[in-house]
Design an enzyme around this catalytic site. Structure first.
Site, PDB file in Angstrom:
ATOM      1  CG  HIS A  46       6.074   3.712   1.416  1.00 32.74           C
ATOM      2  ND1 HIS A  46       7.375   4.123   1.236  1.00 32.74           N
ATOM      3  CD2 HIS A  46       5.890   2.660   0.587  1.00 32.74           C
ATOM      4  CE1 HIS A  46       7.955   3.353   0.332  1.00 32.74           C
ATOM      5  NE2 HIS A  46       7.082   2.462  -0.085  1.00 32.74           N
ATOM      6  CD  GLU A  49       4.599  -1.350   1.765  1.00 29.14           C
ATOM      7  OE1 GLU A  49       5.491  -2.011   1.174  1.00 29.14           O
ATOM      8  OE2 GLU A  49       4.081  -0.325   1.273  1.00 29.14           O
ATOM      9  CG  HIS A  50       9.462  -0.257   3.026  1.00 30.53           C
ATOM     10  ND1 HIS A  50      10.596  -0.360   2.254  1.00 30.53           N
ATOM     11  CD2 HIS A  50       8.470   0.090   2.174  1.00 30.53           C
ATOM     12  CE1 HIS A  50      10.308  -0.071   0.998  1.00 30.53           C
ATOM     13  NE2 HIS A  50       9.020   0.215   0.936  1.00 30.53           N
ATOM     14  CD  GLU A 126       9.762   2.328  -2.734  1.00 33.37           C
ATOM     15  OE1 GLU A 126       8.606   2.088  -3.139  1.00 33.37           O
ATOM     16  OE2 GLU A 126      10.144   2.076  -1.570  1.00 33.37           O
TER      17      GLU A 126
END
Length: 414
Positions: A46, A49-50, A126
């Site tokens: 993740h 991805e960012h 998040e």
């Protein structure tokens, strides 16, 4: 018609022409997700991805955003348990420019230390936002109850202790292992021409990755009927009941999907009608299924006032027991089939939905059934198939996740 091209390095390109639209959707699909992370890497898929949005030698993060804004398109990405996907949808005359930018992000991201520091804070926020949303949080915790001893049971976002350790070397090592040509699919759908496919081949068809020490193949996840409870100062009680489901390649998957529709997947389902409409016990109550290469689950969720929690769970159990003991009606199955076919066919009217379907099918399943073949699979499901599926699932042990103002009475439910 879906076309497929295998590049000389093993990367795959699937593309579907839709000449009646003005858009082109492009997705880069990578077989890299939280289920493949090792100890200490939790959340790394993740995080990468960012970071692919945070700049290259020729484009800053702001420039990337501005360029897609000028094209009137959008760019996005997501990470799941078994894959990471980077997508864009633009007008057809901007498609070549869009793939140039995506390729630059994919191959040339800087992973700047200052940008990583900022993005770690963003991701921790998040994660906190999920914890502030009880209906999301209860589902997140459910996976830890189902698979406490396997990476697939961990949060996709990771945890603070691992996120804070991520650095450029960890990113490069992880990408060397997982972002390999054979693990990558580029999916294109919409009103494109062959120059776009040539452009995709130019960017993705020849790159190589140095061999790395490949991770040992993980043992398959084993479902465990654990219970997890969290006390939180909120107005409602939230509960998820989870049962073992089916793997993505199981030939009985449509039996399960139709069972889901009948149990709680639609507004005419038993859960919605009996718990919300007839008794007014909950605003939100539904079921859903999750299917992956290695495992699957069938989940029932409800959110209600704490004083109604026991009654709502009793009604859930009564509905389950009724299906197991007495089966379903021909009308229920017919309605579920028509709803599923309509949802499937109507959901494929955009270039973006076609791109997602084709990319996922190629990366995970390596097959592409036609719409008529899928409809036939749905139509061929018999009442007995759904009843057998219900008895198989609901006679298994279940996992429970609860978030409520008081959880003492919920902890032992199983």
């Amino acid at each position: 018609m879906i076309n497929k091209h295998i590049c000389e390095n093993g990367a795959r390109i699937v593309h579907e022409k839709m000449p009646y639209v003005r858009s082109v959707a492009i997705g880069i699909w990578v077989k890299a997700g939280s289920a493949y992370e090792k100890e200490g890497e939790w959340g790394l898929s993740h995080f990468i991805e960012h970071m692919l949005f945070k700049g290259t030698p020729t484009r800053s993060a702001k420039m990337i955003a501005e360029q897609f804004d000028r094209m009137g398109g959008d760019i996005n990405a997501y990470t799941s348990k078994e894959l990471t996907c980077y997508t864009t949808t633009v007008l057809d005359n901007h498609a070549n420019e869009a793939i140039d930018i995506l390729a630059d992000m994919f191959f040339n991201s800087l992973f700047d230390e200052n940008e990583m520091k900022k993005e770690k804070t963003v991701i921790l926020d998040e994660i906190a936002s999920v914890e502030d949303t009880p209906d999301d949080d209860v589902d997140e915790r459910l996976w830890a109850a189902m698979y406490p001893d396997h990476p697939i049971g961990r949060s996709i976002g990771g945890i603070k202790e691992t996120i804070e350790t991520f650095d450029k070397k960890m990113i490069n090592d992880y990408m060397k292992e997982h972002y390999r040509p054979e693990n990558i699919v580029i999916s294109v759908a919409g009103n494109y021409n062959e120059t776009l496919i040539d452009c995709v081949i130019k960017h993705f068809g020849t790159f190589t990755v140095l061999e790395s020490e490949r991770a040992q193949e993980q043992s398959p996840p084993i479902f465990q009927g654990k219970s997890i409870s969290k006390m939180k100062d909120i107005e409602q009680a939230h509960i998820c009941l989870a049962y073992p489901g089916l793997k993505l390649k199981d030939h009985r998957l449509h039996d399960l999907i139709l069972l889901d529709s009948i149990i709680g997947g639609t507004m005419s389902s038993r859960l919605f009608q009996e718990i919300r409409e007839e008794r007014g016990l909950a605003y939100s109550v539904y079921s859903y299924y999750s299917s992956y290469l290695s495992t699957g689950s069938f989940v029932i969720y409800g959110g209600t006032s704490p004083e109604h929690l026991d009654e709502m769970v009793s009604m859930m159990d009564a509905i389950i027991n009724n299906v197991v003991m007495n089966g379903i009606s021909a009308r229920e199955l017919s309605n579920a089939k028509e709803q599923l076919k309509g949802s499937f066919l109507l959901g494929l009217e955009s270039s973006e939905s076609r791109m997602h379907r084709n990319g996922n099918n190629e990366l995970i399943l390596q097959e592409h059934k036609t719409m008529d073949e899928v409809v036939a699979l749905i139509d061929n499901v018999k009442i007995e198939d759904v009843i057998v599926m219900a008895r198989e699932i609901f006679n298994s042990e279940r996992a429970v996740s609860v978030i409520a103002p008081q959880v003492e009475e919920c902890e032992s439910r199983n």
